[in-house]
Write a protein that holds these residues in place. Structure first.
Motif, PDB file in Angstrom:
ATOM      1  N   CYS A 216      -7.709   6.962   7.468  1.00 55.22           N
ATOM      2  CA  CYS A 216      -6.924   5.889   6.879  1.00 55.22           C
ATOM      3  C   CYS A 216      -6.681   6.276   5.429  1.00 55.22           C
ATOM      4  O   CYS A 216      -7.603   6.725   4.752  1.00 55.22           O
ATOM      5  N   ARG A 217      -5.457   6.123   4.969  1.00 50.72           N
ATOM      6  CA  ARG A 217      -5.154   6.527   3.597  1.00 50.72           C
ATOM      7  C   ARG A 217      -5.123   5.328   2.657  1.00 50.72           C
ATOM      8  O   ARG A 217      -5.046   5.509   1.454  1.00 50.72           O
ATOM      9  N   CYS A 218      -5.193   4.118   3.202  1.00 53.21           N
ATOM     10  CA  CYS A 218      -4.975   2.939   2.350  1.00 53.21           C
ATOM     11  C   CYS A 218      -6.239   2.198   1.950  1.00 53.21           C
ATOM     12  O   CYS A 218      -6.331   1.684   0.844  1.00 53.21           O
ATOM     13  N   THR A 219      -7.195   2.075   2.852  1.00 54.34           N
ATOM     14  CA  THR A 219      -8.234   1.061   2.657  1.00 54.34           C
ATOM     15  C   THR A 219      -9.531   1.567   2.066  1.00 54.34           C
ATOM     16  O   THR A 219     -10.396   0.776   1.719  1.00 54.34           O
TER      17      THR A 219
ATOM     18  N   LEU B 178      -7.052  -3.581   6.821  1.00 54.37           N
ATOM     19  CA  LEU B 178      -5.765  -2.894   6.992  1.00 54.37           C
ATOM     20  C   LEU B 178      -4.883  -3.185   5.799  1.00 54.37           C
ATOM     21  O   LEU B 178      -4.957  -4.254   5.209  1.00 54.37           O
ATOM     22  N   GLN B 179      -4.111  -2.197   5.454  1.00 53.53           N
ATOM     23  CA  GLN B 179      -3.072  -2.423   4.450  1.00 53.53           C
ATOM     24  C   GLN B 179      -1.725  -2.140   5.094  1.00 53.53           C
ATOM     25  O   GLN B 179      -1.068  -3.047   5.563  1.00 53.53           O
ATOM     26  N   CYS B 180      -1.321  -0.873   5.154  1.00 47.73           N
ATOM     27  CA  CYS B 180      -0.027  -0.617   5.802  1.00 47.73           C
ATOM     28  C   CYS B 180      -0.106  -0.854   7.302  1.00 47.73           C
ATOM     29  O   CYS B 180       0.903  -1.067   7.955  1.00 47.73           O
ATOM     30  N   GLY B 181      -1.296  -0.775   7.862  1.00 48.83           N
ATOM     31  CA  GLY B 181      -1.466  -1.064   9.279  1.00 48.83           C
ATOM     32  C   GLY B 181      -1.071   0.064  10.205  1.00 48.83           C
ATOM     33  O   GLY B 181      -1.102  -0.096  11.423  1.00 48.83           O
ATOM     34  N   PHE B 182      -0.732   1.200   9.656  1.00 49.59           N
ATOM     35  CA  PHE B 182      -0.281   2.293  10.527  1.00 49.59           C
ATOM     36  C   PHE B 182      -1.448   2.898  11.308  1.00 49.59           C
ATOM     37  O   PHE B 182      -1.338   3.206  12.483  1.00 49.59           O
ATOM     38  N   CYS B 183      -2.584   3.043  10.632  1.00 52.67           N
ATOM     39  CA  CYS B 183      -3.764   3.614  11.293  1.00 52.67           C
ATOM     40  C   CYS B 183      -4.479   2.588  12.162  1.00 52.67           C
ATOM     41  O   CYS B 183      -5.354   2.939  12.951  1.00 52.67           O
TER      42      CYS B 183
ATOM     43  N   MET C 238      -0.206   7.940   6.016  1.00 50.90           N
ATOM     44  CA  MET C 238      -0.493   8.228   7.424  1.00 50.90           C
ATOM     45  C   MET C 238       0.760   8.255   8.291  1.00 50.90           C
ATOM     46  O   MET C 238       0.793   8.914   9.319  1.00 50.90           O
TER      47      MET C 238
HETATM   48  S1  FES Z   1      -4.044   0.900   6.523  1.00 50.88           S
HETATM   49 FE1  FES Z   1      -2.598   2.386   5.887  1.00 50.88          FE
HETATM   50  S2  FES Z   1      -3.407   4.167   6.753  1.00 50.88           S
HETATM   51 FE2  FES Z   1      -4.912   2.741   7.182  1.00 50.88          FE
END
Ligand code: FES
Ligand code: FES
Lengths: 782, 163
Positions: free
Chosen positions: B137-140, B100-105, A195
């Motif tokens: 979101c690409r992570c969760t 959340l993982q990377c927390g960007f979204c 993202m």
């Molecule tokens: S937590 Fe990484 S894009 Fe949502």
């Protein structure tokens, strides 16, 4: 959370294995994360890259006159301005393949080879002005013919690498076979699409000294490449760890911008900020996956596999990038997976085309190979009239056959499949699906005329690639522990996992452990976070470094307390005597005692409480798992709706089950995207047709069902003291295979429909075409 | 030739007077002019929702709104959710459910949920999933996000003051 001193020296303990809340969360939830593009510097300039709009052509001229006249523009550079022609080296060289002549130049001077290739950079006082000026750069390109199909006749396709792997007597196996099943299986172009787009800030803090923010993944390697290109010592460049908005393989590799931005900063003696926009990202970041797999399996009547043949062509795009050929290499190395394959021959070819160059994306080679192999097994089962579950059971390696040395090498290491229980895990997955009611749902749905199916796929992963990782640990004056690791934080929770590992060795409590990842000044040997290796190799390095600090604390305390080390132990605030409660010293006292002026230090002894340790490993470990999916096809639209998705995964030891489940959930969603939605398409001129989120379709919460995971930790890896196996990719690995299997099963319930799946993503148009040909009476639209 | 405007806007309870170019997006104004870097840009074309902020209480894509459009209005960003050191119920639920993982979204999802739960306090999981589908979101895999928002909705429902 509290902890007790008695657990200090022994594993397992409170933290490893616990569902500890993430240390990262607080800052990220408050908007206080520090991502590359959040970094601002006084007098900072903004860069905008001018990219080729032509897929293949000769560069005739680049005219920046008008761009340079725009107020606020500071610099415009092209390939002719670079100090010398520079090409980006391969980071992972395998199979002795030399790719020198296919490497990507920083900026081309003669020929462009894909839409999106950087050809100039504009620097301006303001990002908006930089973008305006980039529009004013006039690029003249003479178009040349494009190659877009790498599977056609070989004459117009450049093959950059051609290699084989084999063992056993394959020809004999095929001669002896009762039945041979063959399948050609294609996978479309996908990419990780994190993202956060790529960002970089480069600050020339002194003459020939640079600080860089945003290069998260393999900072030490990237620093070396950059230093060599700039003719500087590595130590004059500091790559700072920053938060990264997802990685999945693509971010943080060395791209042309990773040279251009620092070089422009030095050239202009001002900080430079660059952030790509999403359109640029989709045409310039590493693509992946696009491969054709031609497979044949030789079988006995009872379904036993005698031999397997594979021929893989990878469409690598325009240049060889930092990963070299590891995607096809891993594809053929991992293709036999968890099955007993007595004879195997595989060939892989890396073909060039006029598309964005490729690299790795989560589960590289395994997503592709698993999809093709599992579909082959489904097809073989159908042809032999054997249940597909039975066919798999017949061929899965059983525990007594493990460890199993397969006569193959990949990523420079021999393949020794370590212990595990593949059939046991498969059964656990089937049982779980039954408990979830999925087989019944299919039966009931079909009775009601619905087109439903169940997919099954088994996979084997790999993780914990060596050869080494290093880490530092130190006890601070206030009794906190600082850990410096070469892992990098990409959102996977590595900060928390490493703190858990450290907290079991030095029991100050996880809240008093600070983890600094990926800062090259603190950890100059770190090899970064990729290939699900961080928890395995960085985790074990952190454990070893903490152990050395713990030993050092005990030794010093022994001197202060005049007690032998084996009578002392660590607790949350210091070192104490095991039986004599009065005898103790605090961590701050020990910190002072380790100071350079301390009377407790011997004359030749190094001061301080910081220690560096290294963990080395020869072999990877091979985690494994199963995917099961429940799908329904809408015969009117061709849409595949995933109703349920299950992954069962063996991870050896779960450092933090919540983090592992999170990794699996995310991988499953990406797998659904890759199997059903995502693809980079090109028109006949090589123009990308998927350059926005309107065209490159990521799954949303509506395409992703409620997910179910079962994390098993029954077979700790013997390759490392923690016993962990990587968990970053298993949610995705078998998703293509599993969803192809599910769609095949659903289509097979319709009379006269050809059910074999031969391509991912499986699009609604493809499904409609199948249904249309099978049951002409359907009233499909259009 | 830059087309500059003097605007007055209230961001997270603080009044600001700013000179902004007409084409400057609200996202860039927040991030660069005011230093509120919690609002993230994932696509700049209105699809991903990472840039979601509240404009007079309504969720907007800050990449598709110009800074000048905030003139005379109130803006709320992720930096306003916590009460001092105390995380908001949504923030706590996100952490608890590993949303959340990377927390960007994450800031975008938090702001989306913040306004959604204000208008629809008793949302069920199906509705939440549909609303959440407006952001990427690409992570969760979205699992934790849906669960976290649902938990807050359930708690709100049980609370005494909700209509
Ligand atoms: S937590 Fe990484 S894009 Fe949502
Ligand atoms: S950045 Fe605004 S919607 Fe993606």
């Amino acid at each position: 959370m509290t902890t007790t001193g008695t657990r200090a020296q022994s594993l397992p303990s409170t933290y490893v294995g616990a569902r500890v809340g993430r240390k990262e969360d607080r800052r990220l939830l408050r908007g206080e994360g520090r991502f590359g593009h959040d970094v601002q510097r006084p007098r900072m300039l903004h860069a905008r890259v001018v990219r080729s709009g032509i897929a293949h052509g000769r560069l005739v001229s680049i005219d920046a006159t008008e761009a340079k006249q725009l107020p606020g523009v500071v610099d415009v550079v092209t390939g002719a301005d670079l100090p010398r022609p520079l090409r980006i080296p391969v980071r992972l060289k395998v199979q002795d393949v030399d790719l020198t002549e296919y490497l990507q130049p920083i900026l081309p001077t003669e020929e462009v080879r894909y839409v999106g290739e950087p050809i100039a950079v504009v620097l301006a006082e303001d990002a908006y002005v930089a973008e305006d000026a980039a529009e004013l750069v006039v690029v003249d390109i003479d178009e040349l013919p494009v190659v877009l199909d790498t599977t056609g006749p070989a004459d117009d396709v450049t093959i950059a690498a051609d290699f084989t792997m084999s063992y056993g007597r394959v020809a004999d196996a095929f001669d002896a076979a009762d039945h041979i099943t063959s399948l050609t299986f294609d996978i479309g172009r996908h990419s990780a699409v994190p993202m956060e787009p790529r960002t970089l800030v480069a600050d020339p803090v002194g003459p020939g000294e640079l600080e860089i923010f945003g290069s998260t993944k393999v900072p030490v390697f990237n620093r070396r490449v950059l230093a060599e290109m700039l003719g500087l010592d590595d130590e004059r460049i500091r790559m700072h760890a920053v938060d990264a908005g997802g990685g999945f393989g693509v971010r943080g590799e060395f791209y042309p911008e990773d040279f251009l931005i620092p070089w422009l900063a030095l050239r202009n003696r001002r900080p430079v900020s660059w952030a790509e926009d999403r359109q640029e990202h989709l045409v310039s970041v590493n693509h992946s996956r696009q491969q054709r797999h031609r497979l044949s399996v030789a079988l006995k009547k009872n379904g036993e596999i005698l031999g397997l043949r594979a021929d893989v062509i990878q469409d690598n795009g325009a240049y060889a990038r930092t990963h070299g050929i590891i995607v096809p290499e891993l594809t053929i190395a991992m293709l036999p997976g968890p099955y007993r394959v007595p004879a195997y021959h595989a060939r892989a070819r890396v073909a060039l085309s006029h598309k964005t160059p490729c690299g790795t994306y989560r589960g590289p080679g395994r997503f592709e190979g698993t999809a093709a192999r599992e579909q082959l097994l489904d097809k073989a089962a159908a042809e032999l009239g054997i249940d597909r579950v039975e066919l798999r059971r017949t061929n899965l390696l059983v525990p007594t056959e493990l460890p199993h040395a397969r006569e193959l090498g990949t990523l420079g290491t021999d393949m020794v499949i370590d212990e595990g229980d593949f059939p046991g895990l498969f059964q656990a997955a089937l049982d779980r699906a039954t408990r979830l009611g999925w087989p019944d749902a299919v039966t009931a749905g079909r009775r009601d005329g619905r087109v439903m199916g169940l997919g099954v796929a088994m996979f084997m992963e790999k993780s914990g690639l060596g050869p080494y990782e290093s880490a530092d640990a130190e006890m601070t004056r206030t009794g906190r522990v600082r850990v410096y690791s070469g892992g990098t934080s990409l959102g996977q929770g590595i900060e928390t996992a490493l703190a858990q590992i450290a907290a079991d060795v030095i029991p100050v409590g996880i809240d008093r452990i600070d983890v600094v990842n990926g800062d090259t000044a603190e950890q100059p040997f770190g090899t970064g976070s990729w290939a699900s290796r961080s928890t395995v190799v960085a985790g074990n390095a952190v454990r070893a470094a903490c152990q050395e600090v713990a030993d050092r604390l005990i030794e010093l305390a022994g001197r202060l307390l005049e007690a032998p080390p084996d009578e002392l132990l660590l607790d949350d605030t210091g070192v104490r005597h095991k039986t004599d409660a009065g005898k103790r010293c605090s961590y701050s006292e020990l910190s002072a005692a380790a100071g350079p002026a301390s009377p407790h230090l011997r004359p030749d002894e190094q001061p301080g409480l910081r220690r560096r340790a290294r963990f080395t490993v020869d072999h990877m470990t091979y985690p494994y798992g199963a995917h099961i999916a429940l799908v329904e096809i809408d015969p009117g639209t061709g849409n595949v709706q995933v109703h349920g998705y299950l992954v069962v995964y063996e991870v050896g030891v779960a450092v933090n089950p919540t983090l592992i489940e999170g990794q699996l959930y995310g991988g499953m969603a990406q797998g659904i995207g890759g199997a059903l939605l995502e693809e980079f398409r090109y028109d006949d001129a090589g123009q990308p047709q998927s350059a926005t989120f309107m065209d490159y379709l990521l799954p949303t919460a509506c395409e992703v069902p409620r997910l179910d995971v079962l994390v098993l930790a029954d077979h700790p890896a013997r390759t490392n003291p923690l016993g962990v196996r990587g968990a970053g990719e298993g949610g995705l690995t078998a998703a293509g295979g599993c969803l192809a299997s599910a769609v095949r099963d659903a289509l097979g319930s319709l009379p006269g429909v050809r059910p074999d799946i031969t391509r991912l993503p499986i699009t609604p148009a493809e499904i409609l075409a199948r249904i249309g040909s099978g049951t002409p009476a359907t009233d499909r639209p259009g | 030739m830059r087309d500059l405007h003097l605007i007055t806007t209230e961001v997270n309870g603080t009044q600001h007077e700013l000179v902004v170019e007409s084409r400057r997006t609200l996202a860039d104004m927040l991030r660069e002019d005011l230093g509120l870097t919690g609002t993230h840009l994932g696509c700049e074309h209105g699809i991903c929702g990472a840039c979601t902020v509240l404009l007079d209480g309504e969720p907007v894509r800050a990449c598709l709104v110009f800074g000048v459009q905030a003139d005379g209005k109130q803006v709320r960003t992720v930096e306003d959710l916590a009460d001092g050191e105390q995380l908001s119920p949504l923030q706590q639920a996100f952490s608890k459910h590993h949303a959340l993982q990377c927390g960007f979204c994450t800031p975008g999802f938090l702001m989306l949920a913040e306004s959604y739960l204000a208008s629809r306090p008793a949302a069920d999981k199906t509705e939440i999933r549909e609303v959440v589908a407006s952001n990427l979101c690409r992570c969760t895999g979205y699992q934790g996000i849906v669960d976290a928002i649902h938990e807050v909705a359930t708690a709100q429902q049980a609370g005494p003051v909700q209509p």
